[in-house]
Structure formats: structure tokens, C-alpha cells
Design a protein around this motif. Structure first.
Motif, PDB file in Angstrom:
ATOM      1  N   GLU C 285       0.807  -1.220   0.000  1.00  0.00           N
ATOM      2  CA  GLU C 285       0.000   0.000   0.000  1.00  0.00           C
ATOM      3  C   GLU C 285       0.844   1.275   0.000  1.00  0.00           C
ATOM      4  O   GLU C 285       0.301   2.374  -0.058  1.00  0.00           O
ATOM      5  CB  GLU C 285      -0.978   0.005   1.176  1.00  0.00           C
ATOM      6  N   ALA C 286       2.166   1.124   0.072  1.00  0.00           N
ATOM      7  CA  ALA C 286       3.028   2.303  -0.045  1.00  0.00           C
ATOM      8  C   ALA C 286       3.074   2.784  -1.495  1.00  0.00           C
ATOM      9  O   ALA C 286       3.524   3.878  -1.775  1.00  0.00           O
ATOM     10  CB  ALA C 286       4.434   1.986   0.452  1.00  0.00           C
ATOM     11  N   PHE C 287       2.608   1.925  -2.414  1.00  0.00           N
ATOM     12  CA  PHE C 287       2.605   2.288  -3.833  1.00  0.00           C
ATOM     13  C   PHE C 287       1.259   2.875  -4.228  1.00  0.00           C
ATOM     14  O   PHE C 287       0.242   2.625  -3.593  1.00  0.00           O
ATOM     15  CB  PHE C 287       2.852   1.049  -4.709  1.00  0.00           C
ATOM     16  N   GLU C 288       1.268   3.645  -5.288  1.00  0.00           N
ATOM     17  CA  GLU C 288       0.021   4.147  -5.834  1.00  0.00           C
ATOM     18  C   GLU C 288       0.221   4.441  -7.319  1.00  0.00           C
ATOM     19  O   GLU C 288       1.348   4.618  -7.782  1.00  0.00           O
ATOM     20  CB  GLU C 288      -0.427   5.419  -5.080  1.00  0.00           C
ATOM     21  N   ASP C 289      -0.871   4.422  -8.039  1.00  0.00           N
ATOM     22  CA  ASP C 289      -0.838   4.855  -9.432  1.00  0.00           C
ATOM     23  C   ASP C 289      -0.492   6.340  -9.424  1.00  0.00           C
ATOM     24  O   ASP C 289      -1.190   7.140  -8.791  1.00  0.00           O
ATOM     25  CB  ASP C 289      -2.230   4.609 -10.046  1.00  0.00           C
ATOM     26  N   ALA C 290       0.584   6.695 -10.133  1.00  0.00           N
ATOM     27  CA  ALA C 290       1.066   8.079 -10.058  1.00  0.00           C
ATOM     28  C   ALA C 290      -0.007   9.074 -10.462  1.00  0.00           C
ATOM     29  O   ALA C 290      -0.080  10.183  -9.947  1.00  0.00           O
ATOM     30  CB  ALA C 290       2.308   8.249 -10.946  1.00  0.00           C
ATOM     31  N   ALA C 291      -0.888   8.657 -11.371  1.00  0.00           N
ATOM     32  CA  ALA C 291      -1.930   9.555 -11.846  1.00  0.00           C
ATOM     33  C   ALA C 291      -2.975   9.851 -10.776  1.00  0.00           C
ATOM     34  O   ALA C 291      -3.719  10.814 -10.883  1.00  0.00           O
ATOM     35  CB  ALA C 291      -2.608   8.954 -13.072  1.00  0.00           C
ATOM     36  N   LEU C 292      -3.062   8.994  -9.758  1.00  0.00           N
ATOM     37  CA  LEU C 292      -4.114   9.153  -8.763  1.00  0.00           C
ATOM     38  C   LEU C 292      -3.634   9.761  -7.459  1.00  0.00           C
ATOM     39  O   LEU C 292      -4.388   9.862  -6.501  1.00  0.00           O
ATOM     40  CB  LEU C 292      -4.754   7.773  -8.469  1.00  0.00           C
ATOM     41  N   VAL C 293      -2.347  10.115  -7.419  1.00  0.00           N
ATOM     42  CA  VAL C 293      -1.819  10.623  -6.159  1.00  0.00           C
ATOM     43  C   VAL C 293      -2.313  12.046  -5.917  1.00  0.00           C
ATOM     44  O   VAL C 293      -2.263  12.875  -6.812  1.00  0.00           O
ATOM     45  CB  VAL C 293      -0.286  10.590  -6.170  1.00  0.00           C
ATOM     46  N   ASP C 294      -2.783  12.257  -4.726  1.00  0.00           N
ATOM     47  CA  ASP C 294      -3.198  13.586  -4.290  1.00  0.00           C
ATOM     48  C   ASP C 294      -1.999  14.529  -4.408  1.00  0.00           C
ATOM     49  O   ASP C 294      -0.948  14.254  -3.822  1.00  0.00           O
ATOM     50  CB  ASP C 294      -3.655  13.450  -2.817  1.00  0.00           C
ATOM     51  N   ALA C 303       7.999   9.119  -8.188  1.00  0.00           N
ATOM     52  CA  ALA C 303       7.357   8.349  -9.245  1.00  0.00           C
ATOM     53  C   ALA C 303       8.397   7.582 -10.033  1.00  0.00           C
ATOM     54  O   ALA C 303       9.562   7.967 -10.096  1.00  0.00           O
ATOM     55  CB  ALA C 303       6.570   9.274 -10.164  1.00  0.00           C
ATOM     56  N   PHE C 304       8.003   6.437 -10.615  1.00  0.00           N
ATOM     57  CA  PHE C 304       8.920   5.647 -11.442  1.00  0.00           C
ATOM     58  C   PHE C 304       8.108   4.848 -12.446  1.00  0.00           C
ATOM     59  O   PHE C 304       6.899   4.649 -12.291  1.00  0.00           O
ATOM     60  CB  PHE C 304       9.777   4.728 -10.572  1.00  0.00           C
ATOM     61  N   LEU C 358      -3.066  -0.671  -5.445  1.00  0.00           N
ATOM     62  CA  LEU C 358      -3.436   0.617  -6.009  1.00  0.00           C
ATOM     63  C   LEU C 358      -4.921   0.879  -5.794  1.00  0.00           C
ATOM     64  O   LEU C 358      -5.692  -0.060  -5.564  1.00  0.00           O
ATOM     65  CB  LEU C 358      -3.125   0.636  -7.512  1.00  0.00           C
ATOM     66  N   ALA C 359      -5.297   2.131  -5.913  1.00  0.00           N
ATOM     67  CA  ALA C 359      -6.718   2.473  -5.769  1.00  0.00           C
ATOM     68  C   ALA C 359      -7.507   1.854  -6.915  1.00  0.00           C
ATOM     69  O   ALA C 359      -6.986   1.622  -8.006  1.00  0.00           O
ATOM     70  CB  ALA C 359      -6.884   3.996  -5.773  1.00  0.00           C
ATOM     71  N   ALA C 360      -8.789   1.583  -6.650  1.00  0.00           N
ATOM     72  CA  ALA C 360      -9.617   0.865  -7.629  1.00  0.00           C
ATOM     73  C   ALA C 360      -9.738   1.647  -8.945  1.00  0.00           C
ATOM     74  O   ALA C 360      -9.968   1.061  -9.995  1.00  0.00           O
ATOM     75  CB  ALA C 360     -10.998   0.605  -7.037  1.00  0.00           C
ATOM     76  N   ALA C 361      -9.547   2.955  -8.873  1.00  0.00           N
ATOM     77  CA  ALA C 361      -9.738   3.783 -10.074  1.00  0.00           C
ATOM     78  C   ALA C 361      -8.567   3.711 -11.048  1.00  0.00           C
ATOM     79  O   ALA C 361      -8.598   4.318 -12.104  1.00  0.00           O
ATOM     80  CB  ALA C 361      -9.955   5.245  -9.652  1.00  0.00           C
ATOM     81  N   THR C 362      -7.558   2.943 -10.703  1.00  0.00           N
ATOM     82  CA  THR C 362      -6.342   2.944 -11.524  1.00  0.00           C
ATOM     83  C   THR C 362      -6.624   2.450 -12.930  1.00  0.00           C
ATOM     84  O   THR C 362      -7.518   1.638 -13.172  1.00  0.00           O
ATOM     85  CB  THR C 362      -5.238   2.095 -10.877  1.00  0.00           C
ATOM     86  N   ARG C 363      -5.769   2.918 -13.881  1.00  0.00           N
ATOM     87  CA  ARG C 363      -5.935   2.519 -15.277  1.00  0.00           C
ATOM     88  C   ARG C 363      -4.837   1.561 -15.712  1.00  0.00           C
ATOM     89  O   ARG C 363      -4.729   1.266 -16.885  1.00  0.00           O
ATOM     90  CB  ARG C 363      -5.887   3.763 -16.170  1.00  0.00           C
ATOM     91  N   LEU C 372       4.146   4.445 -11.621  1.00  0.00           N
ATOM     92  CA  LEU C 372       3.697   4.271 -10.246  1.00  0.00           C
ATOM     93  C   LEU C 372       4.402   5.284  -9.358  1.00  0.00           C
ATOM     94  O   LEU C 372       5.428   5.852  -9.728  1.00  0.00           O
ATOM     95  CB  LEU C 372       4.003   2.854  -9.755  1.00  0.00           C
ATOM     96  N   TRP C 373       3.846   5.420  -8.202  1.00  0.00           N
ATOM     97  CA  TRP C 373       4.407   6.368  -7.242  1.00  0.00           C
ATOM     98  C   TRP C 373       4.601   5.627  -5.920  1.00  0.00           C
ATOM     99  O   TRP C 373       3.791   4.759  -5.576  1.00  0.00           O
ATOM    100  CB  TRP C 373       3.414   7.518  -7.084  1.00  0.00           C
ATOM    101  N   VAL C 374       5.673   5.920  -5.238  1.00  0.00           N
ATOM    102  CA  VAL C 374       5.876   5.243  -3.959  1.00  0.00           C
ATOM    103  C   VAL C 374       6.085   6.273  -2.854  1.00  0.00           C
ATOM    104  O   VAL C 374       6.798   7.258  -3.027  1.00  0.00           O
ATOM    105  CB  VAL C 374       7.055   4.246  -4.035  1.00  0.00           C
ATOM    106  N   ASP C 375       5.427   6.031  -1.738  1.00  0.00           N
ATOM    107  CA  ASP C 375       5.487   6.938  -0.586  1.00  0.00           C
ATOM    108  C   ASP C 375       6.751   6.625   0.211  1.00  0.00           C
ATOM    109  O   ASP C 375       6.819   5.623   0.913  1.00  0.00           O
ATOM    110  CB  ASP C 375       4.232   6.705   0.269  1.00  0.00           C
ATOM    111  N   THR C 376       7.736   7.481   0.087  1.00  0.00           N
ATOM    112  CA  THR C 376       9.012   7.163   0.738  1.00  0.00           C
ATOM    113  C   THR C 376       8.953   7.338   2.248  1.00  0.00           C
ATOM    114  O   THR C 376       9.814   6.841   2.963  1.00  0.00           O
ATOM    115  CB  THR C 376      10.149   8.034   0.174  1.00  0.00           C
TER     116      THR C 376
END
Lengths: 312, 276, 401
Positions: C285-294, C303-304, C358-363, C372-376
């Protein structure tokens, strides 16, 4: 998972000195030996001692009518036995009866086992019925067969052309001895094989069916190989047992018409000829034969021999 | 529906064949035992005249009754000794860790395979020398050669099946070791011990070779041996009827055992051999 | 009910193998403590020592303030639920449940009352006269529980009591055990190899490995602040991802990209005088779709770009997997053991798979490249040599809790 204790993790610092047994382990070991000791002592006393004594007797000329004249004669009793056609005739008969009856029992036993395994009803009844030949006293069954095949008293003899008395002719008599032996011991074979059948997973057979194997192919390519240990154990037990055949022959023919087994020969030498030396030599030779058969089985089939996976 | 009906009747035929195979000789000896001397040789499968004469005959002479007592006594004593010693050894094999365990099992298997005729000649001499020839002891001793290995082998197979975890559970439940044994382990072990006893008894009951070799009078002669020496209840009668009657008498207890305990007997016969 | 205290408990077998080493643990009155770890970690041995089924080689065991090292199980007044249930097959359910009371010479009427009460709690009233062989797996399990609760003992010990049930029943029984424990307020020590059970049931969890306690704490604490690689990898499902990393010029190089160390990590590394080669731990859960990050959070991470292998949609979340190639699976003994325990060594998949949640809205889509984006701030850094977590908020506290 409850881990059995010693398999636990760090085995690394394995101790060099194994003598460091804890008090508990030593006590357990002592108790184990103590509990086994009486059985071991009795078994040795009733078998090892007599067989050693038999070897000693076999090296003597020992006529039971003149026990005072017993004296050491070396291997001459063995020479006498091994050069006598009676021994070879009896050995031939024994081997023949053993080979044929065990083979027939294996086939028939398999058939019975499959009947008990697959029957859609009446399984229990069949199993109970099949236990009766196993439980019955051999002598009783032998008498039943004897009367059945004796002209005038027997229903089976009545089926034969008149004047024939099968128990007084060599080959028919051998055949009837085998019949009596097969009847009595097939159930045991069948039960061992049935237990083996139960170990063949139903799913494996289904898989074979899906793979396109017919009923016979399933039997010979799946069932039999999976049951190999059970089959070998059953064969070993029955071969050694058949080789000792005595009761049936004694009642059916008393060994007349060249139908005597080695056991009958040994008995006759002891109690008819009263020759303890020769009788003992025959005893020792029979023991060696049985040991040879057992050894051959274990050598040939190694790991499948009973007791091999023992002692966990 | 009709297909399953046909399968059922096929199985019925097969079952009847098997049962007939098993019972034919038994029925024949029973039929013989109920025939009177005049019809004994008619070869009829069912006696035309039923008579208890043969049974009355054998129970009138001490020849048979004495042999019956010998058979029961010798088989019972042998069974008790074999089961007691066997239980001790089998408990050790199933429960304790000690070297020589597999040796014990191997040895008892080996001894169970021993040809009895090989023991007859030395035992014949030994027993005459020490004076136990033609006594109960003289037969009980050789019976140990097969009864003890059988007992050890069967019992260790049974004991291995007991969930010994229960002993732990009982201890946690507050049982002393003695209570754990008496209330939990003994009730679970009892059926195995009982079955083994039946099997051992049947083996002793069945013995013929030792019985004719190591006895010479009715002092210790068991029924199978005594039958072979029957001369008939009267001097002129053929012994056929008597033999048949005696044979039926010693067969009945076995059949009763088998009918009552068949499930356990099958388990006892096969457990050791298959799981080996 | 009572507290159980283990002081320096050690189990050494006659052949010298050490199954349990210096365990210190205080189980408070009424507390539910879980011993968890892969098979062979010494958790069952520890439980058996508390029960009195195995001798304690060294250390002191106190139940209710009294040293009980040399007491028989009978005199410790504890109840135990076995993995195999260990029901007495020759006794009815009623007799099974009343057995301990009967041994304690409780009068018949009381036994009857207590057994029936327990049966009511466990919904076994209709089965009291049946033999264990005629019960279903779940019923047998409840009888085993019932046998423990009728006694009202000082403590319950449970040795993987749910592992013989199927998955659905296991979840049901898990909540039932939890409810029962709260209702009875019983001190309970529970052994399992299933980290989900450990997380959901326990007040506190003891993670063991190779006979040694790795960490003791509440489930949340273990999850957030694992003291070492083993705990980090063992707790949590899907498990934490591990990546090789090296530090250069205040930046952390990994196969998925370079990260700014940031203040928190830099300070942590300085404090520990860290080596240059490190292992980075990131929970899915530290990862997220970069497009969906607040956008407000974007600064706390990096992001990577990666190629996504597999996407699993669970409805509420999406698990996306990608593969890291430069991974040696047996980098450390901890990770090797974790891999063996979770069975990932057997799947035959090449490379090292990273799981992201990732959040359910991811593409993101299977077989395509995604950012993807990771919360360091949620990154853990471990010393490969010792396995120690270098990024804990404070110095590791005393283990005994």
C-alpha cells in the motif's frame, strides 16, 4: 503444526558426543529393552536353541530305538538325505505344490479382493463368509475334502466316472492337495490384497480413465504397480507358509503315491523310521530352504519386504 | 433402472458363488456329522435321516472330551502368555525410542516364518529328556514360536494407531499417569489386544504338527491330533461319523468368533502386513 | 484467571539442539497473546513447556505468581486445545467435556451443569451424547474448546486449534474464539503459523524464528514498526516487498529508480552508521498509481516507470505486479526462510515479483508500462548483515513488554 521436537530449528551446533544422553532418554531406552526382554528370551529359547540342537543332532547317528548307541558321524546324514531320491521327490512335490497353489491363490485372491472392494452390496456378508475357510482348523477342512473325494462317501467322487479314486493316484492326489490348500488360504491372500486395494486412490484410477485406459489397463498399469508392496508381502507370507505344508497332505494321502512334502518326509523319518539323526538333517535342510526363499524375496524386492520400513 | 437391476443381479450371482465357495466343505462335514451309519456312505449332500448319534458318541468317550479340554486349556494358556509378553514388547515398539527396535520386529517376522517341522525333531528329544513330552507345557512351549511373533506384530500395528496425543490431553486435563493409562489409553488399546488374542487363539487351536509329534497319549493330545487317531465310537463302526462330529464341534467356536468379530479380525490380519 | 510469566525460558534437547532460546514474556491476566512463526520456530515447544508437557531446560515459569517449572500439567490448572483436538474417541461429547472435572472429583450434578452450560455457549447441546467420530470437523473443534472452558482454568493454551478446518470455517471459528475469549476474560496463549490469525486475534503478538523471539507487540505495532527483516516479511499480507538498494550522494539507488533520502531516512542512516548496500522494504500500500496521487502528498514520494505483469482487481483495490530482475532470492537467511515459508520458492516464476496495492480507479493494464508512485515516508531500510530495521522511529525498546 506441532513440531516433533528434535527436528526443531538450529541443528547447527550438533553435539559431537552422542553419549550425552539425558537421564530421560536413558531411562526410556532401559524401559524399552526391559519390556522386550521377556518376549525376546522366549522367542530365542523356543527357536534358536532347538535349531542349534537340531544341527547337533543331525551330525549324529541316532536311532531312537537305541539311544545309547548315538555317536558323531559328521555330515554323513546330510549325504544320505541329499543322495536319496525320496528327498528330491519330496522337495519337487513341495516346490510344485507351493508354486501352483501360490499362483492360483494370487489370481483367485485378486478376484475375491476385487469382488469385496467393488461389490455394490453384500460386501460384509462376503467378507464374513470368506473368513470361515481362514478360521477353520486345517485338519477339519482336510477331512471334509478327503470324505468328499473318497468313493462311496463323497458327493464329489460320485461325480467322477465310477471306480476312480483320485486320492490314490499321484497327479489327481497332488491336484486335490493343491485344491485343499488353495481353498483354505486364498481368503488370507484376498484380505491382504483387499487392504492393498484400499490404498490405491480412487482419483488416480479416475485420472487413468480420463487418460483413456480401459479396465484391464487400469488394473495392470495403475492398480497392480501401486499395490506392489502389498502383493509382495502376501506372496512372501504365502510362499513360506505353503512350503511348510503338512496337515493337508497328512490327512488326504499321508504322503502315499509320492505326494509327500519335505515336512511329511521329516515327520516320517522321525516317527516311522525313528531315525533322529536323519530326521534332524531333514529339519535343518528345510530350515535352510525357507531361509533361502526368505532371503531371495528380500534380496529381489528389497525395500518392499515387511519390516524394511519398520522402526521409525 | 433396469441396468442397475442387472448389475445388482450380477453381483448377487457373484456373491452367491463366493459364499458357496467358502461354505461348501464346511457344509459337507456338517452333513456328514448328522448322518447315521447306514446312510453315511450314500454320498448325499443333505442327510436323508438326521441324527445326533455321532455327537452323542464322541461325548461318551473320554477320548474326545479329554482332547477338547486339552485344546481349550493349551490354546488359552498359550494365548494369555503370548498376549501378555507381546503387549509389553509391542508397547515398547510403538511408544519408546530405543535401539534394536527394528531388529525385534525383523526377528519376530523371521521366527513366524520358521518351518515347524524343523523344531519338531530337536524338541521331541529335548522334551523327552527334561520330561515335558506329552504334557500341556510340552505343547505351550512350541506354540510360542508362532503365537508370540504374531502377537508382537499385530499388537505393534494396533498400538501405532492409538493417538498417543490423548495421553498429553489427559495430563493437561489433570490426570495422573496412572489415570491417563486407565481411563484413556487402556480403553483404546483393549480392542487391539482382544483381537490379537482371538487371532493367536485360532492359530493355537489350528495346530496339528506339534500336537501329533509331541504327544503320545490323551494327556495332552488336542482335538485335531485326537481326531486323526479316532477309531470310532464302537469297535466296528468306521470313525467317519465321529470325526465329522468332532470336526464340527471344534469348528463352531471359530465360526462364532469370526462372525462376531470379523471387522476386527480383518483389521488385525492385514494392518501389520500392509502398512509394514 | 492468572498471569503467566516466562523468564529466560530455554529448551535444549538431549542431542544438543536448541529449540527455544531465552524467551522472556509476561502474559497479563486476561490477555490474549499469540505465538507466531514458521514451522520449527519453537512456538509449539514454548507452549508445551507452559503446559508442562515438556521439561524446561533453563529459566523460570510462573503462573499466577508461583513457580511451576517442576509441576505436572495436572497441578498447573491450565487447559489446552490441541491441533488434532485430541478428543477421546471412546467417550461421548458429554464425557469428553466433563473428563477433567471428573478427574478433579467434582460432583456429578456440577459437572452436568457446567458441561451443559459450555455446550450451550458452543451450540453443542444437540450433540452431547454423540461420539467424536460422528461429528463434523467444526463440531469436533468446538468440543475441544468446550473441554477447555468447562474447567474454568487459570489459562487457556491453544496449539493451532484452527489449522484442521477449511478456510471458511476457520474464519468463523476465529471470530468465535475471539468473542469467547472476551466473554470469559481468560488469559490465553495461542500458537499459530498463520499471520492473519495472529493479527486478527491477539492483543499482543510474539514473532519467533529459530527458537528466538524476534519482536513482541500489538499487531499494529508489529506491522508499522517491524524491528527486523523477518518480522517485516512475516507480518502482513500480501507481504512486504524487498528491494536491493545502495546509497550514493544522498540518493537511494534501487532497480525501480532512485529516491531522495529525505530527512527522516538520512538521519536514520547516520544514526546507525549504515553500510552502503541496503535492503529496502515497502508494503504494497506504499505504492500508488502516479496519476491518482493527491498533489498535496506527491512531494512525500517518488514516481517511477515499470512494466506491469499482472493486474488483479479485488473491487475495492487493485493489486498490480511487476518484476524486479536483479534479485538474488537468498540474499539473507531471513528472506530465504520467509520465502520457503510462504512457498514462493516453489512457484517457478523467474525474477522477483513486487506487489503493489493501487486504488480501484487505476488505469494500469497487464503487459503495459505504467507510472507508479511510492510513498518514501513509509519506506523501511534494513541492514542486510544483521536484518535490523534502521528506520524505526526510536531505538528498539526492551523486548519484554
Amino acid at each position: 503444526m506441532t513440531q516433533p521436537a528434535p527436528t526443531a530449528p538450529a541443528r547447527a551446533p550438533a553435539p559431537k558426543d552422542r553419549r550425552a544422553l539425558s537421564e530421560g532418554a536413558r531411562q526410556e531406552r532401559r524401559l524399552g529393552w526391559l519390556l522386550c526382554a521377556p518376549a525376546v528370551i522366549v522367542m530365542l529359547a523356543v527357536t534358536a536353541y532347538p535349531i542349534v540342537y537340531a544341527v547337533y543332532l543331525s551330525l549324529q547317528r541316532y536311532d531312537l530305538r537305541f539311544p545309547q548307541q548315538a555317536h558323531f558321524v559328521g555330515f554323513s546324514n546330510y549325504g544320505a538325505v541329499l543322495s536319496s531320491e525320496f528327498w528330491w521327490q519330496a522337495l519337487w512335490v513341495t516346490v510344485l505344490i507351493t508354486a501352483i497353489s501360490v499362483t492360483v491363490e494370487l489370481v483367485l485372491g485378486f478376484a475375491l479382493a476385487l469382488v469385496m472392494h467393488r461389490a455394490i452390496f453384500g460386501r460384509g456378508t462376503v467378507r464374513t463368509a470368506i473368513l470361515i475357510p481362514y478360521g477353520i482348523v486345517t485338519v477339519v477342512a482336510a477331512y471334509s475334502w478327503q470324505y468328499a473325494w473318497t468313493p462311496d462317501t463323497g458327493y464329489l467322487a460320485a461325480l467322477l466316472p465310477s471306480g476312480s479314486a483320485p486320492l490314490t493316484e499321484h497327479w489327481p492326489a497332488i491336484g486335490l492337495i493343491i485344491l485343499a490348500e488353495v481353498w483354505k488360504t486364498t481368503p488370507f491372500m484376498a484380505l491382504l490384497l483387499l487392504a492393498g486395494l484400499a490404498l490405491v486412490p480412487e482419483e488416480t484410477l479416475r485420472a487413468a480413465q480420463v487418460d483413456g485406459a480401459g479396465a484391464w489397463q487400469r488394473f495392470f498399469l495403475v492398480t497392480v504397480p501401486l499395490m506392489k508392496p502389498a502383493i509382495l508381502v502376501a506372496l512372501l507370507f504365502r510362499t513360506l507358509d505353503a512350503f511348510r505344508i503338512f496337515d493337508n497332505i497328512y490327512i488326504l494321502t499321508s504322503g502315499a503315491h509320492n505326494t509327500g512334502s519335505v515336512s511329511i518326509l521329516g515327520y516320517d523319518n522321525l516317527f516311522t523310521a525313528l531315525n533322529l539323526g536323519i530326521g534332524s538333517a531333514i529339519s535343518v535342510l528345510i530350515f535352510l530352504c525357507v531361509a533361502l526363499i526368505a532371503f531371495a524375496f528380500v534380496k529381489l524386492f528389497g525395500a518392499a519386504a515387511p519390516g524394511a520400513q519398520e522402526g521409525r | 433402472m433396469s441396468a442397475t437391476g442387472r448389475r445388482r443381479s450380477q453381483w448377487a450371482v457373484i456373491n452367491i458363488l463366493v459364499i458357496a465357495y467358502a461354505l461348501f466343505p464346511v457344509w459337507w462335514i456338517i452333513a456328514l456329522s448328522f448322518k447315521d451309519p447306514s446312510t453315511l456312505t450314500d454320498g448325499n449332500f443333505i442327510p436323508t435321516e438326521w441324527t445326533w448319534e455321532n455327537y452323542r458318541g464322541i461325548f461318551q468317550t473320554s477320548e474326545f472330551t479329554r482332547a477338547l479340554i486339552n485344546s481349550i486349556g493349551i490354546a488359552l494358556i498359550s494365548t494369555v502368555i503370548a498376549v501378555v509378553l507381546g503387549t509389553m514388547a509391542a508397547y515398547a515398539v510403538a511408544r519408546l525410542r530405543f535401539p534394536g527396535k527394528s531388529l525385534l520386529i525383523g526377528m519376530s517376522l523371521l521366527i513366524a516364518m520358521f518351518p515347524p517341522i524343523s523344531l519338531v525333531s530337536p524338541l521331541f528329544n529335548i522334551e523327552r529328556i527334561i520330561g515335558i513330552f506329552d504334557t500341556w507345557t510340552g505343547l505351550i512351549i512350541p506354540y510360542m514360536t508362532f503365537s508370540l511373533p504374531l502377537a508382537i506384530y499385530t499388537l505393534s500395528a494396533f498400538f501405532r494407531e492409538i493417538p498417543w496425543d490423548l495421553e498429553k490431553a489427559a495430563k493437561v486435563d489433570g490426570a495422573t499417569p496412572a489415570q491417563a493409562f486407565r481411563l484413556v489409553i487402556a480403553p483404546l488399546a483393549a480392542p487391539g489386544v482382544f483381537t490379537t488374542a482371538i487371532l493367536v487363539f485360532i492359530f493355537c487351536w489350528n495346530d496339528f504338527l506339534f500336537a501329533i509329534s509331541l504327544t503320545s497319549t490323551s494327556a495332552a493330545r488336542t482335538v485335531p491330533a485326537a481326531i486323526a487317531f479316532f477309531t470310532g465310537s464302537s469297535q466296528f463302526a468306521q470313525p467317519t461319523g465321529s470325526i465329522a462330529a468332532a470336526a464340527v464341534v471344534i469348528t463352531i467356536p471359530i465360526i462364532v468368533f469370526v462372525l462376531l468379530f470379523q471387522r476386527r479380525i480383518v483389521a488385525g490380519l492385514t494392518s501389520g502386513a500392509v502398512k509394514g | 484467571m492468572a498471569e503467566i510469566v516466562l523468564e529466560g525460558i530455554t529448551k535444549r534437547y538431549p542431542d544438543g539442539a536448541v529449540a527455544v532460546k531465552d524467551v522472556n514474556l509476561r502474559v497479563e491476566d486476561g490477555e490474549f497473546v499469540i505465538l507466531v512463526g514458521p514451522s520449527g520456530c519453537g512456538k509449539s515447544t514454548t507452549l508445551n513447556m507452559i503446559a508442562g508437557l515438556e521439561d524446561i531446560t533453563e529459566g523460570t515459569l510462573l503462573i499466577d505468581g508461583q513457580i511451576v517449572n517442576d509441576r505436572t500439567p495436572r497441578d498447573r490448572d491450565i487447559a489446552m486445545v490441541f491441533q488434532s483436538y485430541a478428543l477421546y474417541p471412546h467417550m461421548s461429547v458429554r464425557d469428553n467435556m466433563g473428563f477433567a472435572l471428573r478427574l478433579a472429583k467434582v460432583d456429578k450434578a456440577t459437572i452436568r451443569e457446567k458441561v451443559e452450560e459450555a455446550a450451550r455457549i458452543l451450540d453443542l447441546t444437540d450433540h452431547l451424547e454423540r461420539k467424536p467420530a460422528n461429528l463434523s470437523g467444526g463440531q469436533r473443534q468446538r468440543v475441544a474448546m468446550g473441554r477447555a472452558i468447562v474447567r474454568n482454568p487459570k489459562a487457556f493454551l491453544m496449539d493451532e486449534p484452527l489449522s484442521n478446518l477449511d478456510a471458511k470455517l476457520r474464519v468463523q471459528m476465529r471470530t468465535q474464539i475471539s468473542r469467547l475469549q472476551q466473554r470469559l476474560g481468560s488469559t490465553t496463549v495461542y500458537v499459530t503459523h498463520d499471520q492473519t490469525e495472529a493479527m486478527t486475534l491477539g492483543d499482543r503478538v510474539v514473532v519467533m524464528r529459530g527458537g528466538v523471539v524476534q519482536q513482541i507487540g500489538t499487531p499494529q505495532h508489529l506491522y508499522d514498526q517491524p524491528e527486523n527483516l523477518f518480522v517485516a516479511g512475516f507480518i502482513g499480507s500480501p507481504a512486504m516487498n524487498f528491494l536491493h538498494a545502495s546509497v550514493q550522494d544522498d540518493r537511494l539507488h534501487t532497480s525501480v529508480g532512485d529516491f531522495d533520502l529525505g530527512d527522516r531516512l538520512r538521519r536514520a542512516l547516520e544514526r546507525h552508521d549504515a553500510p552502503r548496500d541496503l535492503i529496502v522494504g515497502l508494503r504494497p500500500e506504499a505504492f500508488e498509481d502516479a496519476a491518482l496521487v493527491d498533489p498535496a502528498r506527491a512531494g512525500s514520494g517518488t514516481a517511477f516507470n515499470v512494466d506491469i505483469d499482472v493486474v488483479e482487481s479485488l473491487g475495492s483495490d487493485v493489486y498490480a505486479y511487476f518484476t524486479e530482475d536483479e534479485w538474488q532470492p537468498t540474499a539473507t537467511s531471513e528472506l530465504a526462510e520467509l520465502a520457503a515459508d510462504s512457498g514462493t520458492t516453489d512457484t517457478g516464476a523467474g525474477g522477483h515479483q513486487i506487489v503493489t496495492r493501487l486504488a480501484a480507479a487505476t488505469r494500469v493494464r497487464e503487459g503495459s508500462r505504467a507510472q507508479l508512485w511510492v510513498d518514501t515516508t513509509k519506506m523501511h531500510i534494513f541492514d542486510p548483515a544483521t536484518g535490523a530495521n534502521l528506520t524505526l522511529a526510536e531505538e528498539p525498546g526492551p523486548r519484554e513488554g
